[in-house]
Each structure stands twice: as structure tokens, then as C-alpha cells.
Design an enzyme around this catalytic site. Sequence first.
Site: not given
Length: 263
Positions: A26, A90, A154, A158
Site C-alpha cells: 500500500i 500507513n 490488530y 485499528k
Amino acid sequence: MTSETLHRALGLYGKQVFITGAGGGIGQALIDTFNAAGAIVSGADQDESLLTGLPLANGLVFNINDKAQTGSAIRNFIADHGTPDVLINNAGFSRGEILDQVDGDVWEREIATNLNGAFHVTDPIAEAMAAKGGGSIVFISSVNALSHFGNPAYSAAKAGMIAYMKALAVERGRFGIRSNAVCPGSVRTPAWDHRLEKQPELLAKVLPHYPLGRLVTSGEVAQAAFFLSCASASGITGATLTVDAGLTAGNLHFINDVLAGDK
């Protein structure tokens, strides 16, 4: 209208863009997208080899888990090159895929990188943006922040990232700072490699859950981040934009297996 005129209209031509996790799939798509718009793109990652050959105006190497090292690198960058107009958070990773694989070490490591690391980068840049009179911050979060699809640590990180994004939007908006998040579904990047090595058939199991019948691409995620950064999104802040091939719109597997299966 020439491409340069179009890029200037988007408001990013000649602007400073700073991308973390620049060496990943990404990250590289983000670099290409912002470069194509005429931005001055700088990127950071944890290892110099990850930045080798990338079309960056400036490449920085630091460990976002190290608050002091990160703060020093960011402040030195600002002193040398000015305050970024756009920050794309990112950098991130995940390994503990189900709760049975998450112990204290896994939890702390994933929270440290995916949430604390984003704070370590963002805090000094947001401070400089406020002094400058504005800027755009985009977090690459995840659909895991919105519903549970595994990867518990995770996911928690997030979700925390989205909460932090909203705090910035609400409390720093008066300084001209916009803060938003992109929430991708599964993206076929090298981060999938360790899974596919263990389960080569995994993609065939995953794709039926997505209404579009495919994973999204790194480029599609980058385009969403680009939109939130540019003048076209000047009135958008505190928002989450899903780029997930329809995953969070509903449960396609349930429809196909339970409802359609009754016919």
C-alpha cells in the site's frame, strides 16, 4: 485541461506528503499516486532496504515503536523540509490471527506498532500543522476496526486509531487540520504471503465473502487516501471510508448459504 492544471486543482501539486510504511504494498501505491499528482513525497520505514529504489524526495528510517527516535526524526525532517501538508499513517502489521494466538507479547507488540506508533508519528506533525495553519491527516485503518474478522490485537489497535482520528478531527479542526481514515478490507499485498504459504487455498475461501468477488488493490486504497487528502474532500473530517469490495455492507456468505440455499 492539462494534467498539471488538474493536479493543481486538486490542491496537492507541490505539496509535502509524508507516508509511513512506505516500503509496503500500500505504501508504494501511495507513493505512486501522490507523485502522479505532482506532490513532493517523502516516506519512512523501519529498514533502509525497504526504501531502496522508491521514487521518494526524502527517505527516513526509524522505528515507530521508539517514541524518542521517531520524534527526533520527525522534528529533524520538519526543520529541514518544512511541515508536511499531508500525513498518511500507513505503517502496520498483524500476526496473531485468532485469540488463541494472542498472548501478552503479541498484544503489546501489535498495539505498539499499529496504534502507539501512529501516535508517535502524528503528534509532532499535528503540532506543526496547527502552528502552520492546517493540514490533512489520513490513517490507514481496517475493516477490522469496524467489526470482528479475526486478528484481535490488530483490530483493537485499528479501532483505537479511528478513535484517535476523531479526536484530532474534533479538537484540531479549529487549526485547519482535517483527520480521516480509510478502512480497507483484505488487500493482496506481501502481508498475505505468510498466510498463503501455510494455506495456498486460502484466497478461494476468502473471496466468496466479498460482494465484488475479489480483493481490493493497493491502488484502490491509495486512491481513497488521496481523495481524503485533496481539495475535493475539503469539507470532510472525522470520517471513515471503507474500501472493502462490499465486505462490511452485509453478510453475503449468510445470504448464499442460508437464504438462497433454502430455495
